[in-house]
Design a protein around this motif. Structure first.
Motif, PDB file in Angstrom:
ATOM      1  N   GLU A  68       0.832  -1.210   0.000  1.00  0.00           N
ATOM      2  CA  GLU A  68       0.000   0.000   0.000  1.00  0.00           C
ATOM      3  C   GLU A  68       0.862   1.253   0.000  1.00  0.00           C
ATOM      4  O   GLU A  68       0.541   2.243  -0.666  1.00  0.00           O
ATOM      5  CB  GLU A  68      -0.918  -0.018   1.219  1.00  0.00           C
ATOM      6  CG  GLU A  68      -2.001   1.049   1.208  1.00  0.00           C
ATOM      7  CD  GLU A  68      -1.512   2.403   1.695  1.00  0.00           C
ATOM      8  OE1 GLU A  68      -1.963   3.442   1.153  1.00  0.00           O
ATOM      9  OE2 GLU A  68      -0.676   2.440   2.630  1.00  0.00           O
ATOM     10  N   PHE A  69       1.976   1.213   0.716  1.00  0.00           N
ATOM     11  CA  PHE A  69       2.892   2.355   0.773  1.00  0.00           C
ATOM     12  C   PHE A  69       3.479   2.640  -0.612  1.00  0.00           C
ATOM     13  O   PHE A  69       3.529   3.792  -1.050  1.00  0.00           O
ATOM     14  CB  PHE A  69       4.016   2.048   1.769  1.00  0.00           C
ATOM     15  CG  PHE A  69       5.004   3.166   1.947  1.00  0.00           C
ATOM     16  CD1 PHE A  69       4.732   4.220   2.818  1.00  0.00           C
ATOM     17  CD2 PHE A  69       6.207   3.167   1.262  1.00  0.00           C
ATOM     18  CE1 PHE A  69       5.650   5.254   2.984  1.00  0.00           C
ATOM     19  CE2 PHE A  69       7.126   4.194   1.413  1.00  0.00           C
ATOM     20  CZ  PHE A  69       6.842   5.239   2.285  1.00  0.00           C
ATOM     21  N   VAL A  70       3.905   1.599  -1.316  1.00  0.00           N
ATOM     22  CA  VAL A  70       4.448   1.760  -2.668  1.00  0.00           C
ATOM     23  C   VAL A  70       3.374   2.283  -3.614  1.00  0.00           C
ATOM     24  O   VAL A  70       3.631   3.159  -4.446  1.00  0.00           O
ATOM     25  CB  VAL A  70       5.027   0.421  -3.179  1.00  0.00           C
ATOM     26  CG1 VAL A  70       5.425   0.537  -4.645  1.00  0.00           C
ATOM     27  CG2 VAL A  70       6.223   0.010  -2.333  1.00  0.00           C
ATOM     28  N   ALA A  71       2.153   1.752  -3.496  1.00  0.00           N
ATOM     29  CA  ALA A  71       1.057   2.228  -4.347  1.00  0.00           C
ATOM     30  C   ALA A  71       0.770   3.701  -4.071  1.00  0.00           C
ATOM     31  O   ALA A  71       0.524   4.481  -5.001  1.00  0.00           O
ATOM     32  CB  ALA A  71      -0.201   1.387  -4.090  1.00  0.00           C
ATOM     33  N   ARG A  72       0.825   4.109  -2.815  1.00  0.00           N
ATOM     34  CA  ARG A  72       0.578   5.507  -2.464  1.00  0.00           C
ATOM     35  C   ARG A  72       1.634   6.424  -3.062  1.00  0.00           C
ATOM     36  O   ARG A  72       1.335   7.505  -3.571  1.00  0.00           O
ATOM     37  CB  ARG A  72       0.549   5.646  -0.947  1.00  0.00           C
ATOM     38  CG  ARG A  72      -0.038   6.963  -0.442  1.00  0.00           C
ATOM     39  CD  ARG A  72       0.165   7.140   1.046  1.00  0.00           C
ATOM     40  NE  ARG A  72       0.160   5.883   1.762  1.00  0.00           N
ATOM     41  CZ  ARG A  72       0.904   5.661   2.849  1.00  0.00           C
ATOM     42  NH1 ARG A  72       1.726   6.593   3.303  1.00  0.00           N
ATOM     43  NH2 ARG A  72       0.850   4.513   3.475  1.00  0.00           N
ATOM     44  N   PRO A  79       6.944  11.179  -6.561  1.00  0.00           N
ATOM     45  CA  PRO A  79       7.129  10.137  -5.536  1.00  0.00           C
ATOM     46  C   PRO A  79       8.298  10.386  -4.604  1.00  0.00           C
ATOM     47  O   PRO A  79       8.183  10.171  -3.392  1.00  0.00           O
ATOM     48  CB  PRO A  79       7.337   8.866  -6.374  1.00  0.00           C
ATOM     49  CG  PRO A  79       6.688   9.163  -7.684  1.00  0.00           C
ATOM     50  CD  PRO A  79       6.904  10.629  -7.917  1.00  0.00           C
ATOM     51  N   TRP A  80       9.442  10.815  -5.137  1.00  0.00           N
ATOM     52  CA  TRP A  80      10.621  10.981  -4.281  1.00  0.00           C
ATOM     53  C   TRP A  80      10.437  12.118  -3.295  1.00  0.00           C
ATOM     54  O   TRP A  80      10.890  12.049  -2.155  1.00  0.00           O
ATOM     55  CB  TRP A  80      11.868  11.205  -5.132  1.00  0.00           C
ATOM     56  CG  TRP A  80      12.278   9.969  -5.861  1.00  0.00           C
ATOM     57  CD1 TRP A  80      12.183   9.722  -7.200  1.00  0.00           C
ATOM     58  CD2 TRP A  80      12.836   8.782  -5.280  1.00  0.00           C
ATOM     59  NE1 TRP A  80      12.633   8.459  -7.494  1.00  0.00           N
ATOM     60  CE2 TRP A  80      13.050   7.853  -6.340  1.00  0.00           C
ATOM     61  CE3 TRP A  80      13.158   8.402  -3.987  1.00  0.00           C
ATOM     62  CZ2 TRP A  80      13.577   6.588  -6.121  1.00  0.00           C
ATOM     63  CZ3 TRP A  80      13.679   7.135  -3.768  1.00  0.00           C
ATOM     64  CH2 TRP A  80      13.889   6.249  -4.822  1.00  0.00           C
ATOM     65  N   ARG A  81       9.756  13.191  -3.748  1.00  0.00           N
ATOM     66  CA  ARG A  81       9.492  14.287  -2.816  1.00  0.00           C
ATOM     67  C   ARG A  81       8.521  13.833  -1.726  1.00  0.00           C
ATOM     68  O   ARG A  81       8.653  14.211  -0.560  1.00  0.00           O
ATOM     69  CB  ARG A  81       8.921  15.485  -3.569  1.00  0.00           C
ATOM     70  CG  ARG A  81       8.547  16.662  -2.670  1.00  0.00           C
ATOM     71  CD  ARG A  81       8.130  17.883  -3.456  1.00  0.00           C
ATOM     72  NE  ARG A  81       9.238  18.451  -4.211  1.00  0.00           N
ATOM     73  CZ  ARG A  81       9.156  19.578  -4.913  1.00  0.00           C
ATOM     74  NH1 ARG A  81       8.012  20.240  -4.962  1.00  0.00           N
ATOM     75  NH2 ARG A  81      10.211  20.031  -5.567  1.00  0.00           N
ATOM     76  N   SER A  82       7.540  13.015  -2.109  1.00  0.00           N
ATOM     77  CA  SER A  82       6.598  12.497  -1.118  1.00  0.00           C
ATOM     78  C   SER A  82       7.298  11.587  -0.117  1.00  0.00           C
ATOM     79  O   SER A  82       6.966  11.586   1.073  1.00  0.00           O
ATOM     80  CB  SER A  82       5.467  11.734  -1.814  1.00  0.00           C
ATOM     81  OG  SER A  82       4.732  12.573  -2.671  1.00  0.00           O
ATOM     82  N   LEU A  83       8.267  10.818  -0.602  1.00  0.00           N
ATOM     83  CA  LEU A  83       8.955   9.852   0.259  1.00  0.00           C
ATOM     84  C   LEU A  83       9.681  10.520   1.414  1.00  0.00           C
ATOM     85  O   LEU A  83       9.751   9.961   2.515  1.00  0.00           O
ATOM     86  CB  LEU A  83       9.940   9.023  -0.574  1.00  0.00           C
ATOM     87  CG  LEU A  83      10.758   7.970   0.180  1.00  0.00           C
ATOM     88  CD1 LEU A  83       9.845   6.945   0.833  1.00  0.00           C
ATOM     89  CD2 LEU A  83      11.741   7.285  -0.762  1.00  0.00           C
ATOM     90  N   LEU A  89       8.026   9.048   6.016  1.00  0.00           N
ATOM     91  CA  LEU A  89       9.186   8.373   6.605  1.00  0.00           C
ATOM     92  C   LEU A  89       8.794   7.652   7.888  1.00  0.00           C
ATOM     93  O   LEU A  89       9.252   6.528   8.149  1.00  0.00           O
ATOM     94  CB  LEU A  89      10.297   9.387   6.881  1.00  0.00           C
ATOM     95  CG  LEU A  89      10.998   9.970   5.652  1.00  0.00           C
ATOM     96  CD1 LEU A  89      11.986  11.052   6.068  1.00  0.00           C
ATOM     97  CD2 LEU A  89      11.728   8.881   4.867  1.00  0.00           C
ATOM     98  N   ALA A  90       7.942   8.290   8.694  1.00  0.00           N
ATOM     99  CA  ALA A  90       7.484   7.651   9.927  1.00  0.00           C
ATOM    100  C   ALA A  90       6.699   6.380   9.608  1.00  0.00           C
ATOM    101  O   ALA A  90       6.872   5.338  10.261  1.00  0.00           O
ATOM    102  CB  ALA A  90       6.621   8.623  10.728  1.00  0.00           C
ATOM    103  N   ASP A  91       5.849   6.451   8.581  1.00  0.00           N
ATOM    104  CA  ASP A  91       5.077   5.278   8.181  1.00  0.00           C
ATOM    105  C   ASP A  91       5.996   4.165   7.697  1.00  0.00           C
ATOM    106  O   ASP A  91       5.808   2.986   8.021  1.00  0.00           O
ATOM    107  CB  ASP A  91       4.090   5.671   7.084  1.00  0.00           C
ATOM    108  CG  ASP A  91       2.962   4.657   6.927  1.00  0.00           C
ATOM    109  OD1 ASP A  91       2.695   3.911   7.881  1.00  0.00           O
ATOM    110  OD2 ASP A  91       2.346   4.619   5.850  1.00  0.00           O
TER     111      ASP A  91
END
Length: 261
Positions: A68-72, A79-83, A89-91
Motif C-alpha cells: 500500500e505504501f508503494v502504491a501511495r 514520488p521521491w518528494r513524497s517519500l 518516513l514515519a510510516d
C-alpha cells in the motif's frame, strides 16, 4: 509499451487515492480499515508471547502495508518528494519494524506505533466523511479534536509500552501502558505505576503537557456554538451559523448545503 502500461497504472492509482468517485471513496475507507487493523494487531501482539506465529503475522501485515505504501507513492505526482515527507518516513519506519521483526526479535517494536500518525492526515478521507455522513459534517471540529486526542493516546501508550516493558515490571502489556498514559494525561497520577529512568520522566512530562492541551481543545470545540464550514465566495470566511443566508462579515449571499427539513 511497458512505460505506457506503467503510466496507465499510475493514473488508475491516482484516481483511487485522489478522486471523489464512489469506488475511490470505498477504496479510502478500506485503507482506513487497514490502518485500524494494523493498530489493533499492534495492541493485541503486546499481550502475546513472541512466537513464530506472531512474527509471521508481523511480516505478513508488513508486506501488505508495504504494498500500500508503494502504491501511495506511485500515485503521487512526485514520488521521491513524497517519500522524504516526515509522515511518510514515519510510516515507512513503522512498516520496516514489522518486516524486520524476525531478525530483530521485536527490538524496534516501538517504531510500529508511528503507524497511528496516518489516522490524522487522511485529508481525502475527511472530505469523504464530510460529504457522506451528516453527523460528521455537523460536528467536524469536535470529531477531529476527539480523533487527535485518541491518536495521541495511542501513540503515547505505544511509546510507554515499548520503552518500559523490558525493564519495568509494572508495564507488562498495552493495558498497563494505557492505564498509565490516561492517569498521566488527566494529571490524576495515582502513583501505582511510574516510569523508570530519565526517558520515562521526560515521557511523562510530554504526556501531561500535550494531553492537557488536547483536552482543552476538545472541550473548546464541544462548548463552542455549533457552526458549519463553508467558504464565503466574497471574503473567504469559513465558519457560519447553520441557517445563515448571508455572510455576517461581508453580506455575500451564501448557499450552504443542508439535508432539508
Amino acid at each position: 509499451m511497458s512505460a505506457l502500461r506503467h503510466g496507465r497504472f499510475r493514473v488508475a492509482l491516482r484516481r483511487l487515492y485522489r478522486s471523489e468517485v464512489p469506488e475511490a471513496r470505498r477504496f479510502r475507507y478500506a485503507l482506513l480499515g487497514l490502518d485500524l487493523l494494523s493498530i489493533g494487531w499492534i495492541i493485541l501482539a503486546s499481550f502475546l508471547p513472541l512466537t513464530g506465529t506472531v512474527l509471521a503475522i508481523d511480516v505478513g501485515l508488513g508486506l501488505v502495508l508495504l504494498a500500500e505504501f508503494v502504491a501511495r507513492l506511485s500515485a503521487s505526482a512526485r514520488p521521491w518528494r513524497s517519500l522524504v515527507q516526515p509522515l511518510e518516513l514515519a510510516d515507512l519506519l513503522g512498516i520496516l519494524s514489522l518486516l524486520l521483526a524476525p531478525l530483530l526479535h521485536g527490538a524496534l517494536g516501538f517504531l510500529r506505533v508511528l503507524r497511528t500518525l496516518r489516522l490524522l492526515h487522511s485529508v481525502r478521507l475527511i472530505a469523504s466523511l464530510r460529504s457522506d455522513l451528516p453527523f460528521f459534517r455537523r460536528n467536524e471540529e469536535a470529531t477531529l479534536a476527539a480523533a487527535q486526542l485518541t491518536v495521541f493516546i495511542f501513540v503515547m501508550t505505544g511509546l510507554v509500552f515499548e520503552t518500559q516493558h523490558r525493564g519495568n515490571p509494572e508495564i507488562n502489556n498495552y493495558a498497563d501502558a494505557l492505564y498509565f498514559t490516561v492517569t498521566a494525561l488527566t494529571t490524576t497520577g495515582f502513583g501505582d505505576i511510574t516510569l523508570q529512568g530519565q526517558v520515562g520522566r521526560l515521557l511523562t512530562v510530554v504526556i501531561m503537557l500535550a494531553g492537557v492541551t488536547l483536552f482543552l481543545r476538545l472541550a473548546q470545540t464541544l462548548f463552542r456554538p455549533n457552526k458549519v464550514r463553508f467558504d464565503c465566495p466574497g471574503c473567504g470566511l469559513q465558519r457560519h451559523e447553520p441557517d445563515s443566508v448571508h455572510c455576517k462579515a461581508c453580506g455575500t449571499l451564501l448557499n450552504i448545503p443542508d439535508e432539508g427539513s
